[in-house]
Design an enzyme around this catalytic site. Structure first.
Site, mmCIF file in Angstrom:
data_model
loop_
_atom_site.group_PDB
_atom_site.id
_atom_site.type_symbol
_atom_site.label_atom_id
_atom_site.label_comp_id
_atom_site.label_asym_id
_atom_site.label_seq_id
_atom_site.Cartn_x
_atom_site.Cartn_y
_atom_site.Cartn_z
ATOM 1 N N GLU A 161 -5.585 -37.899 -21.827
ATOM 2 C CA GLU A 161 -5.441 -37.002 -22.976
ATOM 3 C C GLU A 161 -6.577 -35.991 -23.151
ATOM 4 O O GLU A 161 -7.247 -35.970 -24.192
ATOM 5 C CB GLU A 161 -5.298 -37.816 -24.265
ATOM 6 C CG GLU A 161 -4.092 -38.717 -24.264
ATOM 7 C CD GLU A 161 -3.813 -39.360 -25.617
ATOM 8 O OE1 GLU A 161 -4.594 -39.147 -26.561
ATOM 9 O OE2 GLU A 161 -2.800 -40.065 -25.719
ATOM 10 N N GLU A 362 1.811 -44.321 -22.911
ATOM 11 C CA GLU A 362 1.376 -44.783 -24.236
ATOM 12 C C GLU A 362 2.474 -44.452 -25.219
ATOM 13 O O GLU A 362 3.067 -43.363 -25.175
ATOM 14 C CB GLU A 362 0.075 -44.110 -24.695
ATOM 15 C CG GLU A 362 -1.161 -44.682 -24.072
ATOM 16 C CD GLU A 362 -2.454 -44.106 -24.642
ATOM 17 O OE1 GLU A 362 -2.540 -43.873 -25.868
ATOM 18 O OE2 GLU A 362 -3.382 -43.890 -23.841
HETATM 19 C C1 BG6 Z 1 -4.305 -42.256 -27.721
HETATM 20 C C2 BG6 Z 1 -5.488 -42.729 -26.905
HETATM 21 O O1 BG6 Z 1 -4.498 -40.959 -28.138
HETATM 22 O O2 BG6 Z 1 -4.070 -42.891 -28.918
HETATM 23 C C3 BG6 Z 1 -5.857 -44.198 -27.115
HETATM 24 O O3 BG6 Z 1 -5.268 -42.515 -25.538
HETATM 25 C C4 BG6 Z 1 -5.784 -44.529 -28.592
HETATM 26 O O4 BG6 Z 1 -7.122 -44.414 -26.568
HETATM 27 C C5 BG6 Z 1 -4.354 -44.279 -29.056
HETATM 28 O O5 BG6 Z 1 -6.184 -45.833 -28.907
HETATM 29 C C6 BG6 Z 1 -4.151 -44.640 -30.507
HETATM 30 O O6 BG6 Z 1 -5.064 -43.949 -31.311
HETATM 31 P P1 BG6 Z 1 -5.971 -44.707 -32.368
HETATM 32 O O7 BG6 Z 1 -6.805 -43.649 -32.999
HETATM 33 O O8 BG6 Z 1 -5.049 -45.350 -33.335
HETATM 34 O O9 BG6 Z 1 -6.757 -45.697 -31.591
#
Ligand code: BG6
Length: 465
Positions: A161, A362
């Site tokens: 990202e 993700e």
């Molecule tokens: C993504 C990242 O943007 O979102 C992760 O690649 C991150 O590292 C995930 O954990 C969720 O975001 P957050 O802020 O809830 O941890």
């Protein structure tokens, strides 16, 4: 009816700094995640995290029980090169051999992210991504990994990202990067990614590599032509700038117009244009949590009053766009918009533009889970993943090639800026922000549900309402 193919890559994902802990163990150097200031002092840092570093054997055994075919994790650059360049740390190299071998012993394919927000602090001290030398350091690091692990690992992801890291710099890196410097960093990061594509193809026999941006379609708040312009610009700045560079070897023209208007067009070195066109990815890895909605900011509006996706208050640029709360969508407990259909739409746009296979690396729901008598009833997470998997099926039936689905996250981990309280995993890790307790693992309800989905190749999903 479209179904998930038998060789579909059912997975789950994590990153190094959010799970490993052992931040200074066995020769590891410090990364910018270890040193960055926490805005909220009540949330935990990354020093222990989920202690995956010491628990990986047991955790991977649980992931095998879950039924995973692929496990996405990142390598901590500072375990291999403690200062980012030069001296190699043999203990770090051996550690990842062990992690990879453990996956392979269970028939799980490792899918490795080269770098997930955790630049070595020593490189940061000499200018980080603003310094062109970091591009060379990254290429050397990537080449080392391909040579060392390439005979065992076929799926590689480059830089996690970069779009969110740069757009939401304060929350991810703990500091604001001035706009001109931010886009110079963008250029260096994207050149580094190109060099990694090329190196992977040279060094890993049968290797496949993809970029891993966070792509979310941007809706206009209304049919007002200015709102449509706002979404056009933000789509380009947030999404297509990154994928056009990776997949077409060009600067996206609309984003370039924005960079020109802001007078922040990055400096290119002679030969960069050739590098941009020298290598391309084999697939596109997509991280998706929410869609985004923007409106055109009229003069004197409060830029903070409409919060849309996971980037919250950072979605704003006077004269271009500002976040807008989409009243057709609900939000999770942490104010992130939930939009499964947005995933299908996002995948269709990506397919139209690049016509490459995709992998979802993700997608998931951050929530406050509670442990009661050894059980975690996370029906809300099941509902979220179920609807997004259905959107994947719909996307596939519209003609998209989806190689796999690897949600966030395999086990509970430390959220980027909201600590341990915001959980994503199929496996609960028993600790609080400040009390590490025994870090005992528990299977959540979503663990059993996902296990069943994998076992039946998603057939259960089709039967569920
Ligand atoms: C993504 C990242 O943007 O979102 C992760 O690649 C991150 O590292 C995930 O954990 C969720 O975001 P957050 O802020 O809830 O941890």
């Amino acid at each position: 009816m479209t179904t998930f193919p038998k060789d579909f890559l059912w997975g789950a994902s994590i990153s190094a700094h959010q799970t490993e802990g052992a931040y200074a163990t066995d020769g590891k150097g410090l990364s910018v995640q270890d040193t960055r200031p926490r805005d909220n002092k009540d949330i935990c840092d990354f020093t222990v995290a989920s202690d995956f570093y010491h628990n990986y054997k047991e955790d991977i055994r649980l992931l095998h029980e879950l039924g995973l075919k692929v496990f996405r994790f990142s390598i901590a650059w500072t375990r291999i090169f403690p200062t980012g360049v030069g001296l190699i740390n043999p203990e770090g190299v051996t550690h990842y051999h062990d992690v990879i071998d453990t996956c392979l012993s269970y028939g799980i394919q490792p899918m490795i992210t080269l770098y997930h927000f955790d630049l070595p602090q020593s490189l940061e001290d000499t200018g980080g991504w603003s310094n062109r030398a970091t591009v060379n350091a990254f290429e050397d690091y990537a080449r080392f990994l391909f040579t060392e692990y390439g005979s065992k690992v076929k799926y590689w992801l480059t830089i996690n990202e970069p779009n969110i890291m740069l757009l939401v710099d304060k929350k991810i890196l703990g500091k604001h990067i001035p706009l001109k410097e931010k886009y110079q960093q963008f250029h260096h990061i994207m050149i580094a990614e190109k060099l990694a594509f090329k190196a992977c193809h040279e060094l890993v026999e049968g290797g496949q590599i993809g970029p891993v941006p966070n792509i979310s379609i941007v809706y206009p708040a209304t049919s007002k032509p200015l709102d449509n312009q706002a979404s056009l610009y933000f789509n380009s700045i947030r999404n297509w700038l990154y994928l056009d560079f990776a997949c077409k070897g060009i600067y996206n023209p609309i984003a370039l117009d924005y960079l020109r208007q802001k007078d922040v067009v990055p400096q290119m070195e002679p030969g960069d244009d050739a590098i941009m066109k020298s290598a391309y990815p084999d697939f596109i890895s997509v991280n998706y949590y929410s869609s985004v909605t923007v409106e055109y900011p009229e003069a004197d509006v409060d830029m903070m009053d409409g919060i849309s996706d996971q980037q919250s208050e950072d979605i704003m640029e006077k004269g271009f766009y500002k976040g807008y709360t989409n009243t057709f969508l609900t939000k999770n407990e942490f104010n992130w918009t939930i939009d499964p259909l947005g995933l299908k739409t996002t995948m269709q746009h990506i397919n139209d533009r690049y016509a490459l296979p995709m992998m979802i690396t993700e997608n998931g729901l951050g929530a406050y889970d509670t442990l009661e008598n050894g059980e975690i009833h996370d029906d809300y997470r099941i509902a979220y993943i179920r609807e997004h998997l259905k959107a994947c099926l719909e996307a596939m039936s519209s003609g998209i090639t989806l190689l796999g689905y690897s949600p966030w996250s395999a086990i509970d981990l430390v959220s980027v800026h909201e600590g341990m309280q915001k959980r994503y995993g199929f496996i609960f890790v028993d600790r609080t922000e400040k009390d590490e307790k025994q870090l005992k693992r528990y299977r959540k309800d979503s663990f059993y549900w996902y296990q069943d989905i994998i076992k039946t190749h998603g057939e259960t999903l089709q039967k569920e309402k």
